[in-house]
Design an enzyme around this catalytic site. Structure first.
Site, PDB file in Angstrom:
ATOM      1  N   GLY A  34       0.822  -1.214   0.000  1.00 28.92           N
ATOM      2  CA  GLY A  34       0.000   0.000   0.000  1.00 28.92           C
ATOM      3  C   GLY A  34       0.846   1.251   0.000  1.00 28.92           C
ATOM      4  N   ASP A  35       0.173   2.372  -0.244  1.00 29.70           N
ATOM      5  CA  ASP A  35       0.817   3.688  -0.225  1.00 29.70           C
ATOM      6  C   ASP A  35       1.895   3.809  -1.293  1.00 29.70           C
ATOM      7  OD1 ASP A  35      -0.729   4.190   2.138  1.00 29.70           O
ATOM      8  OD2 ASP A  35       0.721   2.954   3.210  1.00 29.70           O
ATOM      9  N   GLY A  37       1.548   5.268  -4.054  1.00 31.84           N
ATOM     10  CA  GLY A  37       1.340   6.468  -4.873  1.00 31.84           C
ATOM     11  C   GLY A  37       0.391   6.173  -6.025  1.00 31.84           C
ATOM     12  N   ALA A  61      -8.521   3.192   3.020  1.00 28.15           N
ATOM     13  CA  ALA A  61      -7.630   3.669   1.963  1.00 28.15           C
ATOM     14  C   ALA A  61      -7.551   5.182   2.037  1.00 28.15           C
ATOM     15  CB  ALA A  61      -8.177   3.260   0.607  1.00 28.15           C
ATOM     16  N   HIS A  63      -6.010   8.400  -0.457  1.00 32.20           N
ATOM     17  CA  HIS A  63      -5.217   8.848  -1.595  1.00 32.20           C
ATOM     18  C   HIS A  63      -4.862  10.306  -1.405  1.00 32.20           C
ATOM     19  CE1 HIS A  63      -5.946   5.234  -3.657  1.00 32.20           C
ATOM     20  NE2 HIS A  63      -7.194   5.468  -3.942  1.00 32.20           N
ATOM     21  N   ARG A 163     -23.538 -13.059   5.913  1.00 30.58           N
ATOM     22  CA  ARG A 163     -24.841 -12.687   5.356  1.00 30.58           C
ATOM     23  C   ARG A 163     -25.732 -11.954   6.352  1.00 30.58           C
ATOM     24  NH1 ARG A 163     -25.061 -18.610   3.599  1.00 30.58           N
ATOM     25  NH2 ARG A 163     -23.778 -18.526   5.459  1.00 30.58           N
TER      26      ARG A 163
HETATM   27  P1  IMP Z   1      -7.657  -2.759   7.865  1.00 28.81           P
HETATM   28  O1  IMP Z   1      -7.753  -2.710   6.390  1.00 28.81           O
HETATM   29  O2  IMP Z   1      -8.019  -1.469   8.535  1.00 28.81           O
HETATM   30  O3  IMP Z   1      -8.409  -3.927   8.441  1.00 28.81           O
HETATM   31  O4  IMP Z   1      -6.119  -3.005   8.248  1.00 28.81           O
HETATM   32  C1  IMP Z   1      -5.468  -4.224   7.959  1.00 28.81           C
HETATM   33  C2  IMP Z   1      -4.022  -3.990   7.549  1.00 28.81           C
HETATM   34  O5  IMP Z   1      -3.981  -3.378   6.285  1.00 28.81           O
HETATM   35  C3  IMP Z   1      -3.242  -3.055   8.486  1.00 28.81           C
HETATM   36  O6  IMP Z   1      -1.900  -3.454   8.526  1.00 28.81           O
HETATM   37  C4  IMP Z   1      -3.359  -1.715   7.796  1.00 28.81           C
HETATM   38  O7  IMP Z   1      -2.328  -0.825   8.159  1.00 28.81           O
HETATM   39  C5  IMP Z   1      -3.245  -2.155   6.354  1.00 28.81           C
HETATM   40  N1  IMP Z   1      -3.870  -1.227   5.404  1.00 28.81           N
HETATM   41  C6  IMP Z   1      -5.166  -1.123   5.108  1.00 28.81           C
HETATM   42  N2  IMP Z   1      -5.355  -0.211   4.157  1.00 28.81           N
HETATM   43  C7  IMP Z   1      -4.158   0.267   3.832  1.00 28.81           C
HETATM   44  C8  IMP Z   1      -3.703   1.223   2.862  1.00 28.81           C
HETATM   45  O8  IMP Z   1      -4.474   1.809   2.093  1.00 28.81           O
HETATM   46  N3  IMP Z   1      -2.364   1.450   2.836  1.00 28.81           N
HETATM   47  C9  IMP Z   1      -1.486   0.781   3.635  1.00 28.81           C
HETATM   48  N4  IMP Z   1      -1.872  -0.123   4.524  1.00 28.81           N
HETATM   49  C10 IMP Z   1      -3.191  -0.387   4.634  1.00 28.81           C
END
Ligand code: IMP
Length: 441
Positions: A34-35, A37, A61, A63, A163
């Site tokens: 993730g992240d 860019g 997420a 952006h 469900r």
């Molecule tokens: P959750 O999606 O909030 O359940 O988090 C689960 C894992 O995914 C954690 O380690 C978060 O930091 C990571 N995570 C969720 N969304 C992102 C994102 O958009 N960027 C980076 N890490 C993410």
């Protein structure tokens, strides 16, 4: 007489899939944790698209897009909104109405028009109990916590699979909504009070609040599967934007340190409601190094002062939670795995400029496993991954700012990625602003 089809039935007019291929549907997917860019790359490619769609995830997420010197942060709404494009939030997403309504107000307040946003009737709704349970579970796990964004993502997807979820379309019918709230609260309040020591939720207050959200969101709610299908049939260019990234995929990521949705490119089809044959291009987005937020193994995580240096140079702090991101060198074993899972047709390598400060740049080309063997392939067994050590090839740095023409050492860095992955790098990010991208090839 019309031609007859199977079982003697009149043949239907053939679908016009061939037409939709003229202007491809493109998936954009994060290739690491993730992240990477993605927002910037989506924003860039969106210029030539008609429709930008999100197929998974929710307000976990974030952006960040820098356009005309202004920084915008969006969580729910696809970044294409800043290009004035028609935007879709697909069925595979989970929506927190409070966050979405705030985001609509935020964008409107900054002069961004959002009248062409479409929200799937089938997306699931993040309710306050999901957020409270997400927080409660993390608290209870203590040292074993996932490090979630605490936005209620896991519990919402769990209820969907169970469900028991509330969908966007349920918001539109006050009677159905109240009935679903009643059923849910009977159970959730027991969990909240007895298991997590949290305050119970009150039916009347909740029903009134969500009916208000429904009024705000009603104009956007529609059958987005049909909408995207029609767009493709009309020859429109559609961008399918993945949230989070490959190694956070529920099935193929570094479980349990993953998110709860299908993040990989294959998830775009069910997440939107189109067939996989409609997708022509898969653009992976990888940072020129690696970051990760939350817990979980991270073989190339830097030990020592370069960790802090990279974080400061790259501005590596979470868009959603503001957390410090853990920083590491580029991991080609993990990236090769991402290429396998997503079937990249090309790769965008972002933030290469951040590495300009380093005299030497290590790149992980293999893992050394606990049994002493080396592998270029991502380990299938979690214990191997947890205990592997990176094997680095060290490349010379370029020690100069990046412009439109990459210096030879930066080119060599990009070429190593292409060689190791057997994927063409088509775009290189050289700065935060929209225009700081070099197109290669
Ligand atoms: P959750 O999606 O909030 O359940 O988090 C689960 C894992 O995914 C954690 O380690 C978060 O930091 C990571 N995570 C969720 N969304 C992102 C994102 O958009 N960027 C980076 N890490 C993410």
């Amino acid at each position: 007489m019309p031609p007859s089809g199977r079982a003697g039935l009149p043949a239907r007019a053939p679908t016009r899939v061939a037409d939709s291929r003229d202007v491809p549907a493109t998936v954009i997917v994060g290739a690491q944790w993730g992240d990477e860019g993605k927002g910037k790359i989506v924003d860039l490619l969106a210029e030539h698209c008609d429709l930008v769609c999100r197929y998974n995830g929710g307000p976990n997420a974030g952006h960040k897009i820098v356009a005309d010197g202004e920084t915008y942060k969006v969580q729910h709404i696809p970044s294409g909104v800043l290009r004035g494009k028609e935007c879709v939030i697909g069925a595979g997403c989970v929506i927190d109405p409070a966050v979405l309504v705030d985001e609509l107000d935020y964008l409107a307040g900054r002069g961004v028009h959002i009248d062409r946003l479409h929200l799937s009737t089938n997306a699931h709704v993040i309710m306050p109990w999901h957020v409270a349970i997400d927080q409660g579970v993390e608290r209870r796990l203590g040292k074993l916590k996932i490090g979630t964004t605490k936005r209620g993502i896991g519990p919402t997807y769990a209820d969907k699979a169970f469900r028991l979820g509330i969908r966007v379309q349920d918001l539109l019918d006050p009677k159905i909504l109240r009935q679903k709230l009643e059923v849910a609260l009977a159970e959730k309040n027991v969990w909240l009070e007895r298991v997590y020591g949290a305050a119970p939720l009150e039916l009347e207050e909740l029903a009134a609040r969500y009916e208000n959200y429904a009024q705000r969101l009603r104009p956007y709610i529609t059958d987005t599967s049909l909408l995207v299908d029609r767009a493709l049939r009309d020859g429109k260019a559609v961008l399918l934007e993945g949230a989070h990234a490959t190694l956070l995929d529920l099935d193929h990521g570094t479980y349990p340190f993953v998110t709860s949705s299908t993040t990989i490119a294959g998830g775009a089809a069910p997440g939107i409601g189109i067939g996989p044959t409609r997708i022509d291009e898969v653009v992976g987005v990888a940072k020129a190094y690696v970051t990760r937020v939350g817990e979980g193994p991270f073989p190339t995580e830097i030990e020592g002062p370069d960790q802090e240096r990279l974080r400061e140079l790259g501005g590596e702090f979470g868009t959603v939670t503001g957390r410090e991101r853990r920083c590491g060198w580029l991991d080609l074993v993990a990236l090769r795995y991402a290429a396998r899972l997503n079937g990249f047709t090309s790769l965008a390598l972002t933030k290469l400029d951040v590495l300009s400060a380093f005299a030497e740049i290590p790149v992980c080309v293999r893992y050394l496993l606990p049994d002493g063997s080396e592998t270029a392939d991502f380990p299938a067994h979690q214990s191997d991954f947890h205990h592997c050590r990176p094997v680095y090839e060290t490349l010379p740095g370029w020690r100069e700012p990046l412009g439109d023409e990459l210096p030879p050492a930066a080119k060599a860095y990009v070429e190593l990625v292409e060689r190791e992955l057997e994927v063409e790098v088509s775009l290189v990010g050289t700065g935060a602003e929209r225009e700081r991208v070099v197109a290669l090839g």
